[in-house]
Design an enzyme around this catalytic site. Sequence first.
Site, PDB file in Angstrom:
ATOM      1  N   ASP A  81      -2.433   2.293  -4.353  1.00  0.00           N
ATOM      2  CA  ASP A  81      -3.653   2.309  -3.547  1.00  0.00           C
ATOM      3  C   ASP A  81      -4.567   1.144  -3.920  1.00  0.00           C
ATOM      4  O   ASP A  81      -4.359   0.470  -4.929  1.00  0.00           O
ATOM      5  CB  ASP A  81      -4.392   3.632  -3.741  1.00  0.00           C
ATOM      6  CG  ASP A  81      -3.612   4.803  -3.157  1.00  0.00           C
ATOM      7  OD1 ASP A  81      -2.975   4.615  -2.111  1.00  0.00           O
ATOM      8  OD2 ASP A  81      -3.651   5.884  -3.762  1.00  0.00           O
ATOM      9  N   HIS A  90       0.811  -1.207   0.000  1.00  0.00           N
ATOM     10  CA  HIS A  90       0.000   0.000   0.000  1.00  0.00           C
ATOM     11  C   HIS A  90       0.853   1.270   0.000  1.00  0.00           C
ATOM     12  O   HIS A  90       0.337   2.375  -0.237  1.00  0.00           O
ATOM     13  CB  HIS A  90      -0.931   0.006   1.219  1.00  0.00           C
ATOM     14  CG  HIS A  90      -2.253   0.654   0.958  1.00  0.00           C
ATOM     15  ND1 HIS A  90      -2.379   1.859   0.292  1.00  0.00           N
ATOM     16  CD2 HIS A  90      -3.517   0.277   1.278  1.00  0.00           C
ATOM     17  CE1 HIS A  90      -3.659   2.182   0.220  1.00  0.00           C
ATOM     18  NE2 HIS A  90      -4.374   1.239   0.800  1.00  0.00           N
TER      19      HIS A  90
END
Length: 394
Positions: free
Chosen positions: A368, A364
Amino acid sequence: MGKEVLMPKLGLTMTKGKIVQWKKKEGDRVQEGEDLVIIETEKITTAVKAVASGILLKIYAKEGEEVPVGQIIAYIGEIGEKPPSLSTKPTLVSEQQQGQSTRIEEAKAISEVRASPRARRLAKEKGIDLVKIKGTGPGGMITEDDVIRELENIEKGVKFTATGLRVKEVIPMTAIRQEISRRMVQSLQTMAQVTLNIEINANSLVKIKNEVESKYSMKITYTDVLVKVVAKLIRSHPFLNATLEGDQIKIIEDVNIGIAVALDQGLIVPVIRNADIKPITEIVKESHELADKARENKLNPDEVTGGTFTISNLGMYDIDSFTPIINPPQTAILGVGRIRKAPVVIGDNISIGYVMLLSLTFDHRVLDGHTAAKFLKELTEILEDENRLRAFLS
């Protein structure tokens, strides 16, 4: 003049190697280029070849011994020639052993028995007299480890766990197992890992895989198909083919797909380079050759490095889904579950078809959730569409 055989450096991070098996014994004649000794590194098990022809005059490292890179392990010469002697031979001592030795040296004999609560509890359970134990903790305090060692001294040949349970067998971690342990812990501690799961209708995948298999008259696995599809698709999803270095996200030019292969001693990930531009037949041939070499411990360092994305398939073990761990320094990995028959909804109708679960773990910090989800969604659409899937494999 004779030749020294040295422990080779088979990668940037290699500092030592373990002698697994000598293929020759002292006094045997060897030919240059033939396998001389099998060594094990933190990543692979491979053969070191003879650097010259002659007589194996001296073996300096025994089987099971760990040797630093660059140290002499054997000497090849001719009859009558005297091999060099090793005046000093480095000994690899673990940090744990060093720390333990330091604690023992610092332990002081004191009249009053000082022991940790856990040591006292274990000693009481096992009927151990603490007075007879020399503590190795701070200031001579008796630790739980000290009680365990006393137990093992009393019951010769019996090993115990840290909690005092009898051990049936002690299995030292291999270099490969240690490296897997280190890298997986590193992966989870240094990345913000998130996993997305999706169930796909695998009817088209099953059909087209069988169609391609028949067309080329060769055994094709679902992993082979996924390698080709993922490699081509990842070109339009570059953040899944990247690495994070400091505060820079570096998109990698080549698409090199790693395939996780399970071995008795651990897991290894051989790499198919430039998989996006290779025909499916070449991917099939290469993946099967790499898998065979992995099981025979014949992979070379180039074949297990340079991967940019990994696929791990546990479907052959009837696993429906799992959470794969990213292989550093990559940013994503695809986990593949088994293909099974189940009710499938198509429009307003229900029929029996094939389903499969895919699990995408991504870093992450680099991308995203919506970026990863778009990749997984498009991959699903391709695998569920006969025409698109056929085009990807053509």
